[in-house]
Write a protein that holds these residues in place. Structure first.
Motif, PDB file in Angstrom:
ATOM      1  N   SER A   1       0.835  -1.209   0.000  1.00 49.76           N
ATOM      2  CA  SER A   1       0.000   0.000   0.000  1.00 49.76           C
ATOM      3  C   SER A   1       0.866   1.255   0.000  1.00 49.76           C
ATOM      4  O   SER A   1       0.569   2.237  -0.697  1.00 49.76           O
TER       5      SER A   1
ATOM      6  N   ALA B   1      -7.093   0.776  -8.625  1.00 59.22           N
ATOM      7  CA  ALA B   1      -7.819  -0.483  -8.485  1.00 59.22           C
ATOM      8  C   ALA B   1      -7.083  -1.437  -7.538  1.00 59.22           C
ATOM      9  O   ALA B   1      -7.697  -2.112  -6.701  1.00 59.22           O
ATOM     10  N   ILE B   2      -5.759  -1.481  -7.656  1.00 59.83           N
ATOM     11  CA  ILE B   2      -4.957  -2.334  -6.763  1.00 59.83           C
ATOM     12  C   ILE B   2      -5.077  -1.844  -5.319  1.00 59.83           C
ATOM     13  O   ILE B   2      -5.204  -2.634  -4.379  1.00 59.83           O
TER      14      ILE B   2
ATOM     15  N   THR C   1      -7.566  -0.281  -4.001  1.00 60.86           N
ATOM     16  CA  THR C   1      -8.894  -0.648  -3.512  1.00 60.86           C
ATOM     17  C   THR C   1      -8.911  -2.087  -3.000  1.00 60.86           C
ATOM     18  O   THR C   1      -9.490  -2.383  -1.952  1.00 60.86           O
ATOM     19  N   GLU C   2      -8.259  -2.980  -3.735  1.00 62.31           N
ATOM     20  CA  GLU C   2      -8.201  -4.379  -3.310  1.00 62.31           C
ATOM     21  C   GLU C   2      -7.368  -4.539  -2.040  1.00 62.31           C
ATOM     22  O   GLU C   2      -7.688  -5.362  -1.171  1.00 62.31           O
ATOM     23  N   CYS C   3      -6.303  -3.755  -1.917  1.00 55.61           N
ATOM     24  CA  CYS C   3      -5.486  -3.792  -0.696  1.00 55.61           C
ATOM     25  C   CYS C   3      -6.315  -3.336   0.503  1.00 55.61           C
ATOM     26  O   CYS C   3      -6.248  -3.932   1.587  1.00 55.61           O
ATOM     27  N   ASP C   4      -7.083  -2.270   0.317  1.00 51.56           N
ATOM     28  CA  ASP C   4      -7.936  -1.772   1.396  1.00 51.56           C
ATOM     29  C   ASP C   4      -8.993  -2.815   1.776  1.00 51.56           C
ATOM     30  O   ASP C   4      -9.314  -2.995   2.958  1.00 51.56           O
ATOM     31  N   ARG C   5      -9.533  -3.493   0.767  1.00 47.49           N
ATOM     32  CA  ARG C   5     -10.537  -4.522   1.024  1.00 47.49           C
ATOM     33  C   ARG C   5      -9.939  -5.675   1.814  1.00 47.49           C
ATOM     34  O   ARG C   5     -10.561  -6.205   2.743  1.00 47.49           O
ATOM     35  N   LEU C   6      -8.699  -6.052   1.461  1.00 47.28           N
ATOM     36  CA  LEU C   6      -8.029  -7.131   2.183  1.00 47.28           C
ATOM     37  C   LEU C   6      -7.728  -6.724   3.625  1.00 47.28           C
ATOM     38  O   LEU C   6      -7.848  -7.530   4.550  1.00 47.28           O
TER      39      LEU C   6
ATOM     40  N   THR D   1     -20.901  -7.283  -2.500  1.00 43.76           N
ATOM     41  CA  THR D   1     -19.665  -7.274  -3.269  1.00 43.76           C
ATOM     42  C   THR D   1     -18.512  -6.811  -2.385  1.00 43.76           C
ATOM     43  O   THR D   1     -18.561  -5.732  -1.799  1.00 43.76           O
ATOM     44  N   GLY D   2     -17.496  -7.654  -2.270  1.00 49.22           N
ATOM     45  CA  GLY D   2     -16.350  -7.302  -1.448  1.00 49.22           C
ATOM     46  C   GLY D   2     -16.559  -7.529   0.038  1.00 49.22           C
ATOM     47  O   GLY D   2     -15.685  -7.221   0.844  1.00 49.22           O
TER      48      GLY D   2
ATOM     49  N   SER E   1     -16.784  -9.461   3.629  1.00 48.02           N
ATOM     50  CA  SER E   1     -15.982 -10.553   4.204  1.00 48.02           C
ATOM     51  C   SER E   1     -16.845 -11.745   4.586  1.00 48.02           C
ATOM     52  O   SER E   1     -16.348 -12.860   4.718  1.00 48.02           O
TER      53      SER E   1
END
Length: 249
Positions: A47, A74-75, A77-82, A205-206, A208
């Motif tokens: 990040s 976009a990457i 966003t996925e890091c934040d989601r993880l 969507t997204g 957990s």
């Protein structure tokens, strides 16, 4: 005399089993925490470097650079989601060690309502409290129980994007204190309602899939039960029952 001896032996066996299960659970929770930590460290590095790259490309006019900015976003966003998933997972795994206190549920819910009222009013959601008086005390871990109720409240908010009514009820039934949280939202389909307490099940969507399972674990850790009833386009009711704290002699 023989029956009394057998009962004592049975209770001892149950206590030993409970202690063994608790020890195993704590071991699993510790492993889960270590795993999440090992994931979080490189995730933070990724990040950080993404942020540096986005700053270097900030204001770029070249179409190729602009495409790179979108891909980096976009990457990120996925890091934040993880990261959010790791936080949810740790909350789910660590629901075990509780700091119990004797609490009046109606007073506890009343304080919670005062906390959430400003946010809900901005969303045109009216709070309707019907809280019983002089209810017997229950034992809860205030911080953990509050987290569970806030999770249920957020679900209700999401179910009423255009406003509605959120009702809180507390009362005594069958020597148990009951707390009901009722919304006038869009409701939950039956096939979904059957799975909402299953870990990692989500229709978002997204998501957990650990929000409601964590609430369920919190309630069960308090020796309570949680049930859900819902009707499409009419709303959802979560019913929590908690054992009354025995009166001291």
């Amino acid at each position: 005399m023989s029956d009394m001896t057998n009962t004592s032996s049975d209770n001892s066996t149950l206590n030993d089993t409970e202690q063994e299960l608790r020890a195993r659970y704590l071991e699993i929770a510790e492993l889960a925490g270590g795993l999440a930590h090992e994931i979080r460290n490189p995730l933070s590095t990724i990040s950080l470097n993404l942020g540096v790259l986005r700053e270097e490309l900030d204001g770029a006019d070249d179409p190729r650079d602009q495409r790179m900015v979108k891909r980096l976003a976009a990457i990120q966003t996925e890091c934040d989601r993880l990261e959010d998933f790791l936080n949810d997972f740790l909350q789910f795994a660590r629901v075990m060690e509780l700091n119990f206190q004797a609490v009046d549920v109606s007073e506890f819910v009343s304080e919670l309502i005062e906390f959430i009222k400003p946010e809900l009013s901005q969303q045109s959601i009216e709070i309707s409290p019907h809280l019983g008086t002089n209810l017997p005390a229950v034992q809860i871990d205030e911080a953990l129980f509050r987290r569970g109720l806030l999770n249920l409240t957020r679900n209700a908010q999401q179910a009423m994007p255009d406003g509605g009514v959120l009702e809180f009820q507390t009362y005594l039934a069958d020597d148990q204190v009951v707390l009901e949280i009722i919304d006038t939202g869009k409701g939950i389909p039956e096939n979904v309602r059957e799975k909402i307490f299953d870990p990692f099940f989500s229709t978002k969507t997204g998501g957990s899939g650990l929000g409601l399972p964590t609430v369920c674990k919190i309630i069960e850790a308090h020796q309570g039960e949680i049930q859900c009833a819902s009707e499409i386009d009419k709303g959802t009711r979560f019913r929590i029952t908690l054992p009354v704290l025995p009166k001291s002699d």
